[in-house]
Design a protein around this motif. Structure first.
Motif, mmCIF file in Angstrom:
data_model
loop_
_atom_site.group_PDB
_atom_site.id
_atom_site.type_symbol
_atom_site.label_atom_id
_atom_site.label_comp_id
_atom_site.label_asym_id
_atom_site.label_seq_id
_atom_site.Cartn_x
_atom_site.Cartn_y
_atom_site.Cartn_z
ATOM 1 N N THR A 143 -63.401 -0.225 -8.644
ATOM 2 C CA THR A 143 -64.468 0.368 -9.071
ATOM 3 C C THR A 143 -65.710 0.145 -9.867
ATOM 4 O O THR A 143 -65.893 -1.106 -9.717
ATOM 5 C CB THR A 143 -64.019 1.596 -10.339
ATOM 6 O OG1 THR A 143 -63.772 1.199 -11.446
ATOM 7 C CG2 THR A 143 -62.868 2.342 -9.573
ATOM 8 N N THR B 57 -64.639 -0.539 -0.019
ATOM 9 C CA THR B 57 -64.144 -1.568 -0.374
ATOM 10 C C THR B 57 -64.731 -2.924 -0.086
ATOM 11 O O THR B 57 -65.151 -3.806 -0.397
ATOM 12 C CB THR B 57 -62.472 -1.559 -0.450
ATOM 13 O OG1 THR B 57 -62.241 -0.377 -1.301
ATOM 14 C CG2 THR B 57 -61.973 -2.867 -1.195
ATOM 15 N N THR C 11 -69.089 0.964 -5.010
ATOM 16 C CA THR C 11 -68.148 0.632 -6.216
ATOM 17 C C THR C 11 -68.462 2.234 -7.071
ATOM 18 O O THR C 11 -67.123 2.579 -7.587
ATOM 19 C CB THR C 11 -68.319 -0.311 -7.131
ATOM 20 O OG1 THR C 11 -69.447 -0.042 -7.990
ATOM 21 C CG2 THR C 11 -68.359 -1.612 -6.597
#
Length: 487
Positions: free
Chosen positions: A53, A187, A327
């Protein structure tokens, strides 16, 4: 140009999330856990992405800006060891139990394990309240990203609203499969563009040696491992990664795995993935100290974005900003989905419909609660002033302090529901006390000793579990036979 790239990126995310609907089976289990059919690569990317994140990119760089290279030791190095161990000892066992008994939430497992409806309801309340600050991190980071890379032309609240709307669309429509697919894509994006951002900035500064020399001249203690971090603070920070064992969004991702064997890839590659994200993040935070001195804690979360706008040309800045933006959404989606899952199964289905909900009703309730949580979080994002890193640490503190519960449930037959309830209540009371006591103190520790609150709360939670379990009646043989079958 930057805004155009971000819009294209958002559109691509929506296409991926909505495309997953083609495989949707129209059942609650498919919406909440993708019918437990996720393969090894998507499992790795979704687990890593949903845990890394904006806290790891924007939050860690902001903390490194103030405290230096030691920030890597605070979280990244311990996480690289602790989190894979949690996946192995906790995640695989919960996956097996979930597959055997059809669990989709933590409260379902703990309620059955100790035969206590009160414990299940208490856990739902505590986990929800702890997860909202974590959801808030992603939304705040999205608003900050839009505001910073557009030179203030897009207000933060507009950015918050955009990320809220995008996540709502693909989570409500695609469910867990759409979330996992988007997590995998995002990701890869932030891993690649995080490293690329560092490469671009270092190149513009004439190489890494020159870049670090600038920091050495102005703030040399940032390059000393323990320069601005107390030893006890560093030690107690190692408790924070235990939070992975109680994150609701990681729990539902564990349940999506098609086979237990797929965990081996996540366990072995997770440390490498952490290094790939945290090294650029921490270094960028340190390098930013030479260009943007004197930023307060909340503003320090923007240092990567400031570096991008300062050193990257237009279209490249757009791509790098998209990496940061990825993120922001990467855990927000899993978190709100897990909240919707818990509300549907642990409250409405159990207490309102007494397990008599139809598939359509189950899906509708889950989707409505996802929307409600996003609205609440959006409102909170308009008034929150704490830094992303500190807000994340408070959320992690609560989840880490609950870790003794899952350990006792899986490995200690003598543990009781009274011990579990006492442990949860201890966490709730002490976490609230320390959170209020900390106020806006930027580097709060318990009694200014350097000990982080997580160390005290975790110890108290463990003591409550052990002591109360020992003085109360042990679980019945039928419960133990269900969860600890003889071989």
């Amino acid at each position: 140009m930057i805004l155009a790239v971000l819009i294209v990126y958002i559109a691509l995310v929506l296409v991926i999330g909505l495309a997953s609907h083609k495989l949707f089976r129209g059942t609650g289990e498919d919406f909440f856990v993708a019918t437990r059919t996720i393969g090894p690569f998507v499992l790795l990317m979704s687990l890593f992405g949903t845990n890394m994140t904006a806290f790891s990119l924007l939050g860690a760089s902001g903390e490194a800006y103030h405290h230096g290279i030691g920030v890597f030791g605070l979280m990244a190095s311990s996480s690289a060891l602790v989190i894979p161990a949690v996946f192995y000892f906790v995640g695989t066992r919960l996956w097996s139990l979930g597959k055997r008994y059809g669990y989709v939430t933590q409260a379902q497992y703990f309620r059955d394990r100790w035969n206590s409806g009160l414990l299940g309801l208490l856990l739902f309340l505590v986990l929800t309240l702890l997860l909202i600050p974590y959801v808030l991190i992603g939304m705040m980071a999205g608003g900050i990203t839009f505001n910073q890379v557009t030179g203030g032309q897009v207000p933060e609240w507009v950015g918050n609203l955009i990320i809220c709307g995008v996540v709502l669309i693909y989570v409500v429509y695609g469910g867990m499969r759409g979330t996992a697919w988007v997590n995998t894509f995002q990701t890869l994006v932030f891993m690649i563009f995080g490293a690329l951002t560092l490469a671009v900035v270092v190149h513009k500064l004439g190489g890494l040696d020159n870049a670090l020399a600038r920091v050495m001249q102005s703030q040399p203690d940032l390059l000393i491992r323990g320069g601005r971090i107390k030893k006890l603070e560093l030690l107690t920070y190692t408790c924070i990664p235990l939070s992975a064992g109680m994150f609701p969004h990681l729990f539902i991702h564990w349940l999506t795995a098609q086979r237990a064997a797929y965990f081996r890839y996540t366990i072995s590659l997770y440390p490498i993935c952490i290094a790939f994200v945290w090294v650029p993040s921490v270094l960028l935070g340190i390098l930013a100290a030479a260009d943007f001195p004197g930023l307060p804690p909340a503003a320090a979360s923007t240092v990567i974005l400031r570096l991008i706008t300062l050193y990257a040309p237009g279209i490249l800045a757009g791509f790098l900003a998209a990496g940061v933006f990825s993120t922001c959404m990467n855990s927000l989606d899993s978190q709100v989905l897990s909240l919707g899952t818990m509300f549907t199964h642990d409250v409405v289905r159990r207490y309102g419909f007494h397990d008599l909900m139809t598939q359509k009703q189950e899906l509708l309730v889950g989707r409505i609660f996802v929307a409600v949580i996003l609205v609440i979080t959006f409102v909170l994002s308009l008034v929150t002033t704490r830094s992303i890193f500190k807000l994340g640490i408070w959320a992690f503190t609560g989840f880490a302090a609950l870790f003794p519960i899952v350990v006792a449930a899986l490995f200690w037959k003598r543990s009781t529901k009274h011990g579990a309830i006492a442990s949860v209540a201890t966490v709730a009371i002490l976490w609230t006390y320390f959170f209020v006591d900390a106020g806006d103190i930027p580097d709060y520790t318990v009694g200014s000793t350097g000990i982080m609150p997580v160390g005290v709360i975790l110890a108290a939670s463990t003591a409550a579990m052990v002591l109360v379990s020992l003085i109360t009646r042990p679980p019945g043989e039928e419960v133990l036979a269900r969860f600890f079958p003889r071989r």
